[in-house]
Design a protein around this motif. Structure first.
Motif, short mmCIF file in Angstrom:
data_model
loop_
_atom_site.label_atom_id
_atom_site.label_comp_id
_atom_site.label_asym_id
_atom_site.label_seq_id
_atom_site.Cartn_x
_atom_site.Cartn_y
_atom_site.Cartn_z
N LEU A 70 -39.60 -15.45 65.80
CA LEU A 70 -38.26 -14.96 66.12
C LEU A 70 -37.73 -15.58 67.40
O LEU A 70 -36.56 -15.97 67.48
N MET A 71 -38.59 -15.70 68.40
CA MET A 71 -38.17 -16.33 69.65
C MET A 71 -37.82 -17.80 69.42
O MET A 71 -36.86 -18.31 70.00
N GLU A 72 -38.59 -18.46 68.57
CA GLU A 72 -38.32 -19.87 68.28
C GLU A 72 -36.97 -20.03 67.58
O GLU A 72 -36.22 -20.97 67.87
N CYS A 73 -36.64 -19.11 66.68
CA CYS A 73 -35.31 -19.13 66.05
C CYS A 73 -34.23 -19.06 67.12
O CYS A 73 -33.25 -19.82 67.09
N GLN A 74 -34.39 -18.13 68.05
CA GLN A 74 -33.40 -17.99 69.11
C GLN A 74 -33.35 -19.24 70.00
O GLN A 74 -32.28 -19.64 70.44
N GLN A 75 -34.48 -19.85 70.22
CA GLN A 75 -34.52 -21.07 71.01
C GLN A 75 -33.74 -22.20 70.33
O GLN A 75 -33.04 -22.96 70.98
N TRP A 76 -33.87 -22.29 69.00
CA TRP A 76 -33.13 -23.31 68.26
C TRP A 76 -31.63 -23.14 68.44
O TRP A 76 -30.87 -24.09 68.37
N GLU A 77 -31.21 -21.89 68.63
CA GLU A 77 -29.79 -21.62 68.79
C GLU A 77 -29.30 -21.70 70.22
O GLU A 77 -28.11 -21.79 70.46
N GLY A 78 -30.21 -21.64 71.16
CA GLY A 78 -29.83 -21.56 72.56
C GLY A 78 -29.14 -22.81 73.07
O GLY A 78 -28.53 -23.57 72.33
N GLU A 79 -29.29 -22.99 74.33
CA GLU A 79 -28.58 -24.07 75.00
C GLU A 79 -28.99 -25.45 74.51
O GLU A 79 -28.31 -26.43 74.76
N HIS A 80 -30.09 -25.52 73.80
CA HIS A 80 -30.57 -26.82 73.32
C HIS A 80 -30.29 -27.03 71.83
O HIS A 80 -30.94 -27.83 71.19
N ARG A 81 -29.33 -26.32 71.29
CA ARG A 81 -29.03 -26.45 69.87
C ARG A 81 -28.66 -27.90 69.55
O ARG A 81 -27.80 -28.48 70.18
N ARG A 82 -29.34 -28.39 68.56
CA ARG A 82 -29.10 -29.77 68.15
C ARG A 82 -28.04 -29.79 67.06
O ARG A 82 -27.92 -28.87 66.27
N ASP A 83 -27.28 -30.86 67.03
CA ASP A 83 -26.23 -30.99 66.03
C ASP A 83 -26.78 -31.14 64.61
O ASP A 83 -26.08 -30.85 63.65
N ASP A 84 -28.02 -31.58 64.50
CA ASP A 84 -28.56 -31.84 63.17
C ASP A 84 -29.17 -30.61 62.50
O ASP A 84 -29.68 -30.71 61.40
N ILE A 85 -29.10 -29.44 63.14
CA ILE A 85 -29.57 -28.22 62.48
C ILE A 85 -28.34 -27.40 62.09
O ILE A 85 -27.50 -27.08 62.91
N THR A 86 -28.25 -27.11 60.82
CA THR A 86 -27.09 -26.40 60.29
C THR A 86 -27.28 -24.89 60.38
O THR A 86 -28.39 -24.40 60.56
N ASP A 87 -26.18 -24.16 60.22
CA ASP A 87 -26.26 -22.70 60.16
C ASP A 87 -27.14 -22.28 58.99
O ASP A 87 -27.88 -21.30 59.09
N GLN A 88 -27.08 -23.01 57.89
CA GLN A 88 -27.92 -22.71 56.72
C GLN A 88 -29.40 -22.82 57.08
O GLN A 88 -30.20 -21.95 56.75
N ALA A 89 -29.77 -23.88 57.77
CA ALA A 89 -31.17 -24.06 58.17
C ALA A 89 -31.62 -22.96 59.12
O ALA A 89 -32.72 -22.41 58.99
N LEU A 90 -30.77 -22.60 60.08
CA LEU A 90 -31.09 -21.50 61.00
C LEU A 90 -31.23 -20.18 60.26
O LEU A 90 -32.13 -19.40 60.53
N SER A 91 -30.33 -19.93 59.31
CA SER A 91 -30.41 -18.70 58.52
C SER A 91 -31.72 -18.64 57.75
O SER A 91 -32.34 -17.58 57.64
N LEU A 92 -32.16 -19.76 57.20
CA LEU A 92 -33.43 -19.80 56.48
C LEU A 92 -34.60 -19.51 57.42
O LEU A 92 -35.54 -18.79 57.05
#
Length: 175
Positions: A70-92
């Motif tokens: 869960l923390m890693e999911c939040q990290q993916w969204e945080g200040e270091h969100r990369r353009d190549d990860i979509t909302d769909q991928a984050l939702s999964l």
């Protein structure tokens, strides 16, 4: 609400014991807990990395792994969100983490192999998990992928629950 301790005795078998554990001692477990809930991205990243190391060493309690997921999911969204990860991928990613959270709590509460959503709702409501989290898990597993905003809220709830009902009780048992 029933106490977690009274209906989830299996959590007790995951206490640090000096042998057969993934972490070296109570100090290491407590440090990872503090890093995980610190709100500092670098400390959270360190905690997630340490949990990955523990996982490589052997049997890791699911609740610790789920906290890191869960923390890693939040990290993916945080200040270091990369353009190549979509909302769909984050939702999964969130969907899988929340599914593992609910399934893990259910598995610790009851020893049954097949359960309906009604049974899951009944079991997890005894330990203070609201029905909307179970519904989120159910939709993401069996129907459609709910919104990313729903998963964010679910992750916040799950992390708060894990803090109160898994991490803090474990650390209070420190010898």
């Amino acid at each position: 609400m029933a106490s977690v301790r009274s209906i989830m005795p299996a959590f007790d078998r995951h206490l640090p014991c000096g042998t057969g554990c993934c972490w070296w001692n109570w100090d290491e477990l407590e440090a990872v807990y503090k890093w995980m809930y610190s709100k500092e991205p670098e400390l959270i990243k360190r905690a997630v990395g340490r949990v990955a190391a523990w996982k490589a060493r052997g049997s890791l309690p699911l609740m610790i792994e789920v906290t890191a997921d869960l923390m890693e999911c939040q990290q993916w969204e945080g200040e270091h969100r990369r353009d190549d990860i979509t909302d769909q991928a984050l939702s999964l990613m969130y969907s899988m983490a929340i599914t593992r959270f609910i399934n893990g709590v259910r598995d610790e509460c009851v020893a049954i192999s097949r359960t309906t959503i009604r049974e899951i709702l009944h079991v997890v409501s005894k330990v203070g998990i609201p029905s909307w989290i179970v519904t989120l898990r159910h939709l993401g597993t069996h129907q459609y992928l709910p919104s990313l905003a729903s998963f964010r809220a679910g992750a916040e709830f799950a992390l708060s629950w894990l803090d109160a009902h898994y991490w803090k009780p474990q650390l209070r048992m420190r010898p």
